[in-house]
Design a protein around this motif. Structure first.
Motif, short mmCIF file in Angstrom:
data_model
loop_
_atom_site.label_atom_id
_atom_site.label_comp_id
_atom_site.label_asym_id
_atom_site.label_seq_id
_atom_site.Cartn_x
_atom_site.Cartn_y
_atom_site.Cartn_z
N MET A 1 0.84 -1.18 0.00
CA MET A 1 0.00 0.00 0.00
C MET A 1 0.89 1.24 0.00
SD MET A 1 -3.11 0.67 2.55
CE MET A 1 -3.53 2.27 3.07
N SER A 2 0.62 2.16 -0.90
CA SER A 2 1.45 3.36 -0.98
C SER A 2 0.98 4.39 0.04
CB SER A 2 1.42 3.94 -2.39
OG SER A 2 0.11 4.35 -2.70
N GLU A 3 1.91 5.25 0.40
CA GLU A 3 1.61 6.29 1.38
C GLU A 3 0.75 7.38 0.76
OE1 GLU A 3 3.86 9.48 4.28
OE2 GLU A 3 5.03 7.88 3.38
N ALA A 4 -0.06 8.00 1.59
CA ALA A 4 -0.91 9.11 1.15
C ALA A 4 -0.03 10.27 0.68
CB ALA A 4 -1.81 9.55 2.28
N THR A 5 -0.59 11.04 -0.24
CA THR A 5 0.14 12.18 -0.78
C THR A 5 -0.58 13.48 -0.43
OG1 THR A 5 -1.05 12.15 -2.88
CG2 THR A 5 0.97 10.80 -2.73
N VAL A 6 0.09 14.58 -0.74
CA VAL A 6 -0.48 15.91 -0.51
C VAL A 6 -1.84 16.03 -1.19
CG1 VAL A 6 -0.15 18.36 -1.07
CG2 VAL A 6 1.74 17.02 -0.10
N ALA A 7 -1.98 15.47 -2.38
CA ALA A 7 -3.25 15.54 -3.11
C ALA A 7 -4.41 14.94 -2.32
CB ALA A 7 -3.11 14.83 -4.46
N ASP A 8 -4.11 14.01 -1.41
CA ASP A 8 -5.15 13.37 -0.62
C ASP A 8 -5.74 14.27 0.46
OD1 ASP A 8 -4.94 10.88 -1.97
OD2 ASP A 8 -3.17 10.38 -0.75
N CYS A 9 -5.06 15.35 0.82
CA CYS A 9 -5.58 16.16 1.91
C CYS A 9 -5.46 17.67 1.71
CB CYS A 9 -4.94 15.77 3.24
SG CYS A 9 -3.26 16.34 3.48
N MET A 10 -4.88 18.11 0.60
CA MET A 10 -4.69 19.56 0.41
C MET A 10 -6.02 20.27 0.23
SD MET A 10 -3.12 19.79 -3.41
CE MET A 10 -4.19 20.12 -4.82
N THR A 11 -6.02 21.55 0.51
CA THR A 11 -7.18 22.41 0.31
C THR A 11 -7.06 23.06 -1.05
OG1 THR A 11 -7.38 22.84 2.67
CG2 THR A 11 -8.43 24.42 1.17
N GLU A 12 -8.10 22.90 -1.83
CA GLU A 12 -8.14 23.57 -3.14
C GLU A 12 -9.57 23.95 -3.45
OE1 GLU A 12 -6.96 20.99 -6.40
OE2 GLU A 12 -7.76 19.26 -5.37
N PRO A 13 -9.77 25.07 -4.06
CA PRO A 13 -8.75 26.04 -4.43
C PRO A 13 -8.25 26.78 -3.19
CG PRO A 13 -10.91 26.93 -4.93
CD PRO A 13 -11.11 25.52 -4.43
N VAL A 14 -7.16 27.47 -3.37
CA VAL A 14 -6.57 28.26 -2.30
C VAL A 14 -6.83 29.74 -2.59
CG1 VAL A 14 -4.33 28.34 -3.47
CG2 VAL A 14 -4.43 28.69 -1.02
N LEU A 15 -7.01 30.52 -1.54
CA LEU A 15 -7.17 31.96 -1.72
C LEU A 15 -5.81 32.55 -2.07
CD1 LEU A 15 -8.87 34.54 -1.59
CD2 LEU A 15 -8.35 34.66 0.86
N THR A 16 -5.74 33.15 -3.25
CA THR A 16 -4.51 33.84 -3.65
C THR A 16 -4.81 35.32 -3.80
OG1 THR A 16 -4.93 33.43 -6.01
CG2 THR A 16 -3.55 31.83 -4.85
N VAL A 17 -3.81 36.12 -3.52
CA VAL A 17 -3.92 37.58 -3.62
C VAL A 17 -2.65 38.10 -4.27
CG1 VAL A 17 -5.44 37.73 -1.60
CG2 VAL A 17 -2.97 37.96 -1.30
N THR A 18 -2.64 39.40 -4.57
CA THR A 18 -1.43 40.01 -5.12
C THR A 18 -0.75 40.83 -4.02
OG1 THR A 18 -2.50 42.04 -5.86
CG2 THR A 18 -2.51 40.17 -7.39
N ALA A 19 0.50 41.11 -4.22
CA ALA A 19 1.29 41.85 -3.24
C ALA A 19 0.73 43.25 -2.98
CB ALA A 19 2.75 41.94 -3.70
#
Length: 128
Positions: A1-19
């Motif tokens: 069994m392979s280990e879980a990846t970031v894709a399995d628990c990441m939040t998307e979409p993410v709030l992005t802003v400009t500087a």
């Protein structure tokens, strides 16, 4: 069994802003979405920095007026990123080694596609 990846628990979409976005407006957006960090992106949607709720506390302690400040003036620019296929144990180790709790997730072209947080890791482990 392979280990879980970031894709399995990441939040998307993410709030992005400009500087150039005003710190007060970004804080309000974070509050509206009940999130603790935003990723600041450049014109190509590549990560330029990150700003967390901890950074806002620091700004307040320093007497910064959020109506006069931009997120670019207070963002952390030395950021750690990860890809969706990174194993969770690896990203968790990087978070611990760098004393951070949020890592932007980028695609093959270094564009921000999500974020993984310590909370995301905790929820994933609790649900297993």
């Amino acid at each position: 069994m392979s280990e879980a990846t970031v894709a399995d628990c990441m939040t998307e979409p993410v709030l992005t802003v400009t500087a150039d976005d005003q710190a007060l407006d970004v804080a309000a957006a974070m509050d509206d979405q009940s999130i603790k960090s935003v990723v600041i992106v450049d014109e190509a949607c590549q990560p330029a920095g990150i700003l967390t709720s901890t950074d806002y506390v620091r700004m307040t302690a320093d007497g910064v007026d959020p109506t006069e400040a931009t997120v670019g003036e207070h963002m952390v620019t030395d950021i750690v990123t990860t890809s969706p296929d990174t194993e969770l144990s690896r990203v968790a180790s990087r978070m611990r080694a760098n004393d951070i709790s949020h890592v932007p997730v980028v695609d093959d072209e270094n564009r921000v596609t999500g974020i993984v947080s310590a909370t995301d890791l905790t929820v994933h482990l609790a649900d297993d």
